[in-house]
Design an enzyme around this catalytic site. Structure first.
Site, short mmCIF file in Angstrom:
data_model
loop_
_atom_site.label_atom_id
_atom_site.label_comp_id
_atom_site.label_asym_id
_atom_site.label_seq_id
_atom_site.Cartn_x
_atom_site.Cartn_y
_atom_site.Cartn_z
N PRO A 33 0.82 -1.21 0.00
CA PRO A 33 0.00 0.00 0.00
C PRO A 33 0.86 1.26 0.00
O PRO A 33 1.93 1.31 0.61
CB PRO A 33 -0.80 -0.13 1.30
N GLU A 34 0.37 2.28 -0.68
CA GLU A 34 1.09 3.55 -0.74
C GLU A 34 0.48 4.54 0.23
O GLU A 34 -0.50 4.25 0.92
CB GLU A 34 1.09 4.06 -2.18
N LYS A 71 3.92 5.16 5.36
CA LYS A 71 3.23 3.90 5.15
C LYS A 71 2.96 3.17 6.47
O LYS A 71 2.63 1.98 6.47
CB LYS A 71 4.05 3.01 4.22
N ARG A 122 12.78 -3.74 -8.36
CA ARG A 122 11.35 -3.51 -8.46
C ARG A 122 11.00 -3.19 -9.91
O ARG A 122 11.80 -2.63 -10.66
CB ARG A 122 10.92 -2.34 -7.57
#
Length: 276
Positions: free
Chosen positions: A2-3, A51, A264
């Site tokens: 989640p951002e 976060k 990533r």
């Protein structure tokens, strides 16, 4: 993972459900806190930090003779990592996720809050929160956002790629893979460009901040602007699809950190964002 906008919405939802409520029962399903009982404590607030989620509680006054009778304060710190989630249910309501994935259960007279598959779960004195989140950079969605400090931290390592630096929560907190790809696209820079070569780093940071801020309300996330007719992204997750600006096929690649690890996915338009 989640951002920042997802964590902000989760904190807002939990705060609305729990703030001011007394905990009737608690169940920490991690060994370190398995015996912790917060019954009688009151949820003061739930706030996001990058976060991270911080649930701040005040306890009953110390009743021992000679005690100051000042409320105690604890913070439940959680990080969702890749699969975590906080859900709320009516008291005794049926959970929508497997019970064995529950890591924390907080029950009040009006709601049950359950944290599933939490990547991090710990309880610390509120006065010691800096030990767990003090290393974070300025929070793009926080009330104390400091653009100059964020830029200073980013520019301190000019040889690090902008795509990696934007994910470094020590430099600025809240950006995840989606927003780093989208912010780089809007700035017309390739994620592999070194920070020192970014022509307008402030624009890139402000684009990320703006996109995060535009997605705090209800509905599915979009980076196409507040007037977009449907959810969607400029480049993220759009490998081989035409760029929304020039029509060139969007590409997907891998970007690692300075030591070659932490690879990533990155998405970019090879025409709008020429490789360095």
């Amino acid at each position: 993972m989640p951002e920042g906008d997802s964590i902000w919405r989760a904190a807002s939802r939990l705060h609305e459900a729990l703030a001011g409520k007394t905990i009737q029962a608690s169940d920490f399903r991690v060994p370190r806190f398995a015996t912790l009982n917060l019954a009688g404590w009151t949820m003061a607030e739930v706030v996001p930090r990058g976060k991270h989620l911080l649930m701040r509680l005040t306890g009953p006054a110390d009743e021992e003779p000679g005690a100051s009778r000042k409320p105690r304060a604890l913070t439940i710190h959680s990080h969702l990592k890749m699969e975590g989630n906080w859900m709320t249910y009516p008291p005794g309501g049926r959970w929508t996720k497997p019970g064995h994935t529950a890591r924390c259960v907080l029950r009040t007279d009006s709601v049950d809050a359950v944290g599933f598959s939490l990547g991090i779960l710990e309880v610390v004195p509120t006065a010691e929160e800096d030990k767990i989140v003090g290393h974070l950079g300025p929070d793009l969605l926080g009330p104390d956002w400091d653009e100059e400090e964020a830029l200073r931290r980013l520019r301190a390592e000019p040889d690090v790629t902008v795509g990696f630096a934007l994910l470094d929560q020590r430099k600025l907190a809240g950006i995840g893979n989606i927003y780093r790809c989208e912010a780089c696209f809007l700035s017309g820079i390739h994620p592999a460009l070194p920070i020192g070569d970014v022509p307008d780093l402030a624009k890139t940071v402000n684009d990320a901040k703006r996109l995060l801020g535009e997605n705090l309300g209800p509905g599915r996330r979009t980076t196409l602007g507040p007037r977009a007719m449907r959810p969607g992204y400029w480049v993220y997750g759009r490998e081989r699809q035409p760029c929304r600006r020039c029509g060139t096929a969007v590409r997907r690649g891998l970007l690692a950190g300075p030591d070659g690890t932490e690879e990533r996915d990155i998405y970019f338009c090879p025409r709008c964002q020429p490789a360095p």
